[in-house]
Design a protein around this motif. Structure first.
Motif, PDB file in Angstrom:
ATOM      1  N   PRO A 157      44.697  51.402  52.360  1.00 40.62           N
ATOM      2  CA  PRO A 157      44.098  52.279  51.353  1.00 40.62           C
ATOM      3  C   PRO A 157      44.972  52.379  50.093  1.00 40.62           C
ATOM      4  CG  PRO A 157      44.021  53.302  53.531  1.00 40.62           C
ATOM      5  CD  PRO A 157      44.873  52.074  53.658  1.00 40.62           C
ATOM      6  N   ASN A 158      44.309  52.482  48.933  1.00 36.37           N
ATOM      7  CA  ASN A 158      44.984  52.839  47.691  1.00 36.37           C
ATOM      8  C   ASN A 158      45.966  51.797  47.149  1.00 36.37           C
ATOM      9  OD1 ASN A 158      44.718  54.931  45.877  1.00 36.37           O
ATOM     10  ND2 ASN A 158      46.717  55.808  46.425  1.00 36.37           N
ATOM     11  N   VAL A 159      45.717  50.518  47.436  1.00 36.21           N
ATOM     12  CA  VAL A 159      46.634  49.475  46.961  1.00 36.21           C
ATOM     13  C   VAL A 159      46.089  48.747  45.724  1.00 36.21           C
ATOM     14  CG1 VAL A 159      47.718  49.048  49.210  1.00 36.21           C
ATOM     15  CG2 VAL A 159      45.644  47.793  48.588  1.00 36.21           C
ATOM     16  N   GLY A 160      44.862  49.142  45.295  1.00 34.83           N
ATOM     17  CA  GLY A 160      44.290  48.531  44.096  1.00 34.83           C
ATOM     18  C   GLY A 160      43.182  47.523  44.363  1.00 34.83           C
ATOM     19  N   LYS A 161      42.589  47.544  45.547  1.00 42.42           N
ATOM     20  CA  LYS A 161      41.507  46.593  45.865  1.00 42.42           C
ATOM     21  C   LYS A 161      40.342  46.729  44.885  1.00 42.42           C
ATOM     22  CE  LYS A 161      41.047  48.284  50.000  1.00 42.42           C
ATOM     23  NZ  LYS A 161      42.173  49.232  49.886  1.00 42.42           N
ATOM     24  N   SER A 162      39.909  47.985  44.680  1.00 43.89           N
ATOM     25  CA  SER A 162      38.728  48.177  43.827  1.00 43.89           C
ATOM     26  C   SER A 162      39.048  47.862  42.369  1.00 43.89           C
ATOM     27  CB  SER A 162      38.193  49.606  43.968  1.00 43.89           C
ATOM     28  OG  SER A 162      37.813  49.822  45.301  1.00 43.89           O
ATOM     29  N   THR A 163      40.301  48.069  41.975  1.00 41.81           N
ATOM     30  CA  THR A 163      40.702  47.719  40.602  1.00 41.81           C
ATOM     31  C   THR A 163      40.585  46.202  40.424  1.00 41.81           C
ATOM     32  OG1 THR A 163      42.250  49.563  40.679  1.00 41.81           O
ATOM     33  CG2 THR A 163      42.549  47.983  38.892  1.00 41.81           C
ATOM     34  N   ILE A 164      41.045  45.457  41.429  1.00 41.42           N
ATOM     35  CA  ILE A 164      40.930  43.991  41.391  1.00 41.42           C
ATOM     36  C   ILE A 164      39.453  43.594  41.419  1.00 41.42           C
ATOM     37  CG2 ILE A 164      41.366  41.876  42.742  1.00 41.42           C
ATOM     38  CD1 ILE A 164      44.049  43.187  43.568  1.00 41.42           C
ATOM     39  N   MET A 200      52.883  45.531  40.865  1.00 44.42           N
ATOM     40  CA  MET A 200      54.184  44.940  40.533  1.00 44.42           C
ATOM     41  C   MET A 200      54.899  45.759  39.461  1.00 44.42           C
ATOM     42  SD  MET A 200      55.049  42.435  42.380  1.00 44.42           S
ATOM     43  CE  MET A 200      56.384  41.784  41.392  1.00 44.42           C
ATOM     44  N   ASP A 201      54.122  46.437  38.585  1.00 44.22           N
ATOM     45  CA  ASP A 201      54.764  47.277  37.558  1.00 44.22           C
ATOM     46  C   ASP A 201      55.527  48.435  38.206  1.00 44.22           C
ATOM     47  OD1 ASP A 201      52.275  48.275  38.416  1.00 44.22           O
ATOM     48  OD2 ASP A 201      51.930  49.393  36.572  1.00 44.22           O
ATOM     49  N   GLU A 202      54.924  49.011  39.253  1.00 44.35           N
ATOM     50  CA  GLU A 202      55.599  50.122  39.961  1.00 44.35           C
ATOM     51  C   GLU A 202      56.848  49.612  40.670  1.00 44.35           C
ATOM     52  OE1 GLU A 202      54.784  53.310  39.844  1.00 44.35           O
ATOM     53  OE2 GLU A 202      53.064  52.864  38.537  1.00 44.35           O
ATOM     54  N   THR A 217      49.510  42.848  38.584  1.00 44.65           N
ATOM     55  CA  THR A 217      49.475  44.246  38.140  1.00 44.65           C
ATOM     56  C   THR A 217      48.037  44.438  37.688  1.00 44.65           C
ATOM     57  OG1 THR A 217      51.782  44.152  37.455  1.00 44.65           O
ATOM     58  CG2 THR A 217      50.468  45.952  36.540  1.00 44.65           C
ATOM     59  N   ALA A 218      47.193  44.794  38.658  1.00 40.38           N
ATOM     60  CA  ALA A 218      45.740  44.735  38.419  1.00 40.38           C
ATOM     61  C   ALA A 218      45.304  45.676  37.306  1.00 40.38           C
ATOM     62  CB  ALA A 218      45.002  45.057  39.710  1.00 40.38           C
ATOM     63  N   ARG A 219      45.956  46.831  37.200  1.00 39.41           N
ATOM     64  CA  ARG A 219      45.521  47.804  36.193  1.00 39.41           C
ATOM     65  C   ARG A 219      45.665  47.244  34.782  1.00 39.41           C
ATOM     66  NH1 ARG A 219      47.088  53.942  37.142  1.00 39.41           N
ATOM     67  NH2 ARG A 219      49.028  53.406  36.133  1.00 39.41           N
TER      68      ARG A 219
HETATM   69  N1  LIG Z   1      50.517  51.259  38.263  1.00 40.95           N
HETATM   70  C1  LIG Z   1      49.511  50.574  38.779  1.00 40.95           C
HETATM   71  N2  LIG Z   1      48.447  51.232  39.249  1.00 40.95           N
HETATM   72  C2  LIG Z   1      47.443  50.511  39.786  1.00 40.95           C
HETATM   73  C3  LIG Z   1      47.468  49.094  39.836  1.00 40.95           C
HETATM   74  N3  LIG Z   1      46.319  48.686  40.440  1.00 40.95           N
HETATM   75  C4  LIG Z   1      45.612  49.782  40.755  1.00 40.95           C
HETATM   76  N4  LIG Z   1      46.282  50.890  40.351  1.00 40.95           N
HETATM   77  C5  LIG Z   1      45.875  52.292  40.509  1.00 40.95           C
HETATM   78  O1  LIG Z   1      45.976  52.625  41.900  1.00 40.95           O
HETATM   79  C6  LIG Z   1      44.976  53.598  42.247  1.00 40.95           C
HETATM   80  C7  LIG Z   1      44.170  53.092  43.434  1.00 40.95           C
HETATM   81  O2  LIG Z   1      43.438  51.960  43.033  1.00 40.95           O
HETATM   82  P1  LIG Z   1      42.096  51.488  43.774  1.00 40.95           P
HETATM   83  O3  LIG Z   1      41.686  50.227  43.105  1.00 40.95           O
HETATM   84  O4  LIG Z   1      41.105  52.577  43.833  1.00 40.95           O
HETATM   85  O5  LIG Z   1      42.671  51.233  45.227  1.00 40.95           O
HETATM   86  P2  LIG Z   1      41.862  50.802  46.535  1.00 40.95           P
HETATM   87  O6  LIG Z   1      42.736  49.888  47.284  1.00 40.95           O
HETATM   88  O7  LIG Z   1      40.508  50.315  46.179  1.00 40.95           O
HETATM   89  O8  LIG Z   1      41.758  52.187  47.303  1.00 40.95           O
HETATM   90  P3  LIG Z   1      40.791  52.526  48.573  1.00 40.95           P
HETATM   91  O9  LIG Z   1      39.452  51.920  48.318  1.00 40.95           O
HETATM   92  O10 LIG Z   1      40.764  54.024  48.582  1.00 40.95           O
HETATM   93  O11 LIG Z   1      41.461  51.979  49.758  1.00 40.95           O
HETATM   94  C8  LIG Z   1      44.145  53.795  40.990  1.00 40.95           C
HETATM   95  O12 LIG Z   1      44.605  54.956  40.337  1.00 40.95           O
HETATM   96  C9  LIG Z   1      44.442  52.549  40.158  1.00 40.95           C
HETATM   97  O13 LIG Z   1      44.301  52.761  38.773  1.00 40.95           O
HETATM   98  C10 LIG Z   1      48.618  48.417  39.311  1.00 40.95           C
HETATM   99  O14 LIG Z   1      48.748  47.195  39.352  1.00 40.95           O
HETATM  100  N5  LIG Z   1      49.608  49.218  38.796  1.00 40.95           N
END
Ligand SMILES: Nc1nc2c(ncn2[C@@H]2O[C@H](COP(=O)(O)OP(=O)(O)OP(=O)(O)O)[C@@H](O)[C@H]2O)c(=O)[nH]1
Ligand SMILES: [Mg+2]
Length: 260
Positions: free
Chosen positions: A31-38, A137-139, A164-166
């Motif tokens: 959870p929360n590793v950025g999957k949906s952002t990617i 990777m930024d974190e 760094t998907a964001r």
């Molecule tokens: N600093 C940083 N934040 C990121 C990066 N990628 C994603 N985030 C942030 O991490 C948080 C979680 O991102 P999601 O894409 O929702 O993560 P997820 O893996 O889909 O989460 P779940 O579906 O809940 O498991 C969000 O606030 C994003 O903006 C990144 O590369 N760097």
């Protein structure tokens, strides 16, 4: 690329609808590793969201084109383990096992690799067609965490891509690696976990019987042996259901007389 029969199964079981000539790519990870952002960066507006059949868990599928190949990307719920504890984990596990995507991307948090790598080892027991994506990777940089990517690739036996998907960084390289595995231009050779002597002996005892059943066409025989040893009946029933319900299956006939 799924054939007509497998595409029908993806629709029936998972409400995933690949078009013909489309590779199916799963996006897995804690959870929360950025999957949906990617997922959002790769698919943009070409998305469809709904629920997994019979579940109150979100299902998002989206499309992208890379080097003239078509990809259907499936954003899975966050999961810590394939040995499921929650409905979300069951959805992700079932899709990886029975949806049999062409490529599975496992997204990891660069700031806590150790915890995240557990899932990588588990998924690599199901399928060799894995690309590991180390996100945030930024974190990691802020925390002075340095990762030796070539050594990690060697240890895991699969491609490892930093992102760094964001900020959209690393996503073209990620697509290139998905493309390579989907097209069979790279053959991942995932490292296998060696268990204790007792478990390995039990696996070796089961393997010939599993192979006699012809399961190897569908599932990795070692993975099936390990699941038999786990004794997770819910999963075993699903494996049996999957094997018996595919058209033309001779699984039951073969299973007659083989005592595990
Ligand atoms: N600093 C940083 N934040 C990121 C990066 N990628 C994603 N985030 C942030 O991490 C948080 C979680 O991102 P999601 O894409 O929702 O993560 P997820 O893996 O889909 O989460 P779940 O579906 O809940 O498991 C969000 O606030 C994003 O903006 C990144 O590369 N760097
Ligand atoms: Mg998500």
């Amino acid at each position: 690329m799924p054939d007509a029969q497998h595409s029908k199964l993806l629709g029936d079981l998972f409400a995933i609808y690949p078009k013909s000539e489309e590779f199916v790519i799963a996006l897995a990870g804690n959870p929360n590793v950025g999957k949906s952002t990617i997922f959002n960066s790769l698919t943009g507006l070409k998305q469809h969201t709904g629920n997994w059949p019979g579940k109150t868990v979100d299902n998002a599928q989206g499309r992208f084109v890379f080097k003239n190949e078509n990809f259907l990307l499936v954003d899975l719920p966050g999961t810590y383990s394939i040995l499921t504890h929650s409905m979300e984990e069951e959805v992700a596990r079932d899709f990886l096992c029975f949806g049999r995507p062409d490529v599975t991307i496992i997204v990891l948090d660069a700031t806590c690799l150790e915890r995240n790598l557990n899932l990588v080892l588990q998924v690599m027991e199901i399928t060799p067609n894995v690309v590991v994506c180390i996100n945030l990777m930024d974190e990691a940089r802020k925390k002075n965490i340095r990762i030796n990517f070539s050594s990690l690739e060697k240890d895991l036996g699969v491609s490892v891509v930093p992102t760094t998907a964001r900020q959209g960084i690393g996503l073209v390289l990620l697509k290139e690696n998905i493309f390579q595995v989907a097209k069979g231009l790279t053959t991942p050779a995932p490292v296998k976990v060696n268990y204790s002597k007792e478990i390995e002996e039990a696996v070796n005892h089961l393997l010939p019987k599993i192979e006699q059943l012809g399961i190897g066409r569908v599932f990795d025989p070692r993975w099936v042996a390990l699941r038999l040893l786990d004794g997770d009946n819910r999963l075993l029933e699903k494996i049996a259901f999957y094997l018996t319900s595919s058209p033309g299956s001779d699984f039951l006939a073969k299973a007659e007389g083989i005592a595990l």
